[in-house]
Motif scaffolding. Structure first.
Motif, PDB file in Angstrom:
ATOM      1  N   UNK A 113      29.383  21.238  15.809  1.00 21.29           N
ATOM      2  CA  UNK A 113      29.637  19.923  15.239  1.00 21.29           C
ATOM      3  C   UNK A 113      31.136  19.645  15.131  1.00 21.29           C
ATOM      4  N   UNK A 114      31.508  18.415  15.495  1.00 20.51           N
ATOM      5  CA  UNK A 114      32.856  17.936  15.167  1.00 20.51           C
ATOM      6  C   UNK A 114      32.705  16.555  14.545  1.00 20.51           C
ATOM      7  N   UNK A 115      33.511  16.314  13.525  1.00 16.50           N
ATOM      8  CA  UNK A 115      33.473  15.022  12.864  1.00 16.50           C
ATOM      9  C   UNK A 115      34.646  14.874  11.923  1.00 16.50           C
ATOM     10  N   UNK A 116      34.552  13.849  11.097  1.00 18.89           N
ATOM     11  CA  UNK A 116      35.643  13.502  10.202  1.00 18.89           C
ATOM     12  C   UNK A 116      35.172  13.643   8.761  1.00 18.89           C
ATOM     13  N   UNK A 117      35.976  14.319   7.954  1.00 15.06           N
ATOM     14  CA  UNK A 117      35.626  14.502   6.545  1.00 15.06           C
ATOM     15  C   UNK A 117      35.581  13.134   5.870  1.00 15.06           C
ATOM     16  N   UNK A 121      40.230  14.101   7.665  1.00 10.12           N
ATOM     17  CA  UNK A 121      40.551  15.275   8.489  1.00 10.12           C
ATOM     18  C   UNK A 121      39.461  15.482   9.542  1.00 10.12           C
ATOM     19  N   UNK A 122      39.905  15.862  10.741  1.00  9.13           N
ATOM     20  CA  UNK A 122      38.955  16.176  11.809  1.00  9.13           C
ATOM     21  C   UNK A 122      38.633  17.667  11.743  1.00  9.13           C
ATOM     22  N   UNK A 123      37.350  17.997  11.654  1.00  7.86           N
ATOM     23  CA  UNK A 123      36.946  19.402  11.508  1.00  7.86           C
ATOM     24  C   UNK A 123      35.827  19.760  12.480  1.00  7.86           C
ATOM     25  N   UNK A 124      35.730  21.055  12.755  1.00  9.55           N
ATOM     26  CA  UNK A 124      34.605  21.603  13.496  1.00  9.55           C
ATOM     27  C   UNK A 124      33.762  22.465  12.570  1.00  9.55           C
TER      28      UNK A 124
END
Ligand SMILES: [Zn+2]
Ligand SMILES: [Zn+2]
Length: 346
Positions: free
Chosen positions: A67-71, A85-88
């Protein structure tokens, strides 16, 4: 805050196709973050989940754990992450943080691992997800989101055993399987300075395996080639799920060599114990990676330009994507992008 609907795709029962599925988001715990999902990779483990291969899946089942997305929301005890923040996020979305393995920094071995999956309660084929913020990893700037997604499961799964057994470089390493995991394992092993042989049952993969950084290619089903490779490898890394001739693979290890297994073989694993003993072979399993390993792997991947080969498809085409993965047609990893619009994301 109390009412937060999530849109996703679920299989209602084992063996069924995915259909649109709406559910109430889990409440945000104090260490949790909510992430609006932009990308999610398709892993063979998702297929095995849909088939309930291991009898551990609850239905309705929403797959997805690359998964990748934005907090989009953070709990009060979260540090180091903020909205935007963009996180995996990989297969592991939390851990007990207090068993002996968690205290050693080996969270992937948590004694409560059955309850640590991002699949619980629902996975990444969805508009958002809630996980422990300590298992959400900021992606390096400039790393495309679809590539970051693939590193979250396929990447860490092969990085960990190579880092453990082959990081000193100059070893002869055989990578079994040139697929979603294998094409990354070739790149990581090459970056560690190893002499890399790609071993596949498909002669069509040779050219691409060499392009990914393999020095040699070996046709696993060709008995004569395998016989020639006897006592060649310091390390074999099994990244596939296909049945194979384990005895002839073991024969290709050097004395004191090691076979590391990260894929889940569909069939039984059988081999000749005489060879195992006389040549002092070791067999090792390796499961995902720790939190520290995830951060290190992302940095390493960025430094060495590890490049997952990604085919992008819209999330609304998830069934078609799963069919391709099931038919071994993905080259080399399908990543779904969220095409459900931003209305229901938050
Ligand atoms: Zn996976
Ligand atoms: Zn634990």
């Amino acid at each position: 805050m109390s009412h937060f609907p999530v849109s996703g795709y679920a299989a209602k029962e084992v063996g069924q196709a995915l259909e649109p599925f709406t559910y109430e988001s889990p409440k945000l715990g104090e260490h949790d973050v909510r992430v609006s999902i932009t990308h999610c990779g398709v892993c063979y483990t998702d297929i095995q989940g849909l088939d309930d291969h291991y009898g551990i899946v609850d239905f309705p089942f929403v797959p997805g754990h690359e998964i990748v997305g934005t907090v989009s929301a953070v709990g009060p005890a979260v540090s180091g992450l903020k909205e935007g923040d963009r996180v995996g996020i990989g297969w592991q979305g939390r851990s007990c943080m207090q068993c002996e393995y968690c205290l050693q920094g080996q969270e992937q071995l948590c004694q409560d691992i059955g309850n640590c999956g991002t699949w619980e309660p629902y996975g990444g084929f969805a508009s958002s997800i809630v996980v422990d913020g300590r298992f959400a990893y900021p992606l390096p700037a400039g790393m495309p989101s679809e590539m970051g997604a693939v590193l979250m499961c396929a990447g860490i799964s092969v990085y960990t055993p190579l880092r453990t057994y082959a990081a000193e470089g100059s070893l002869k390493v055989g990578i079994i399987g040139v697929g979603g995991l294998g094409h990354l394992a070739i790149q990581f092993a090459h970056a560690f300075g190893c002499e890399v042989t790609a071993i596949s049952s498909s002669p069509r993969k040779e050219e691409e395996a060499l392009k990914f950084g393999a020095d040699h290619f070996l046709l696993g089903e060709d008995e004569a080639s395998m016989r020639q490779a006897r006592l060649t490898f310091d390390l074999l890394l099994y990244t596939s799920h296909a049945k194979c001739d384990w005895t002839s693979l073991l024969y290709s290890l050097k004395t004191n060599g090691r076979l590391a297994v990260v894929g889940f073989p569909d069939g039984p694993v059988t081999f000749d114990p005489l060879e195992l003993v006389v040549h002092q072979f070791s067999m090792a399993g390796s499961f995902l990676g720790s939190r520290a390993g995830m951060k290190e792997m992302l940095h390493f991947a960025q430094m060495h330009a590890i490049t997952p080969e990604v085919e992008l498809m819209p999330l609304s085409q998830a069934n078609a994507a799963l069919k391709k993965v099931r038919g071994n047609k993905a080259r080399y990893r399908i990543v779904l992008f969220n095409d459900m619009g931003s209305a229901q994301a938050g």
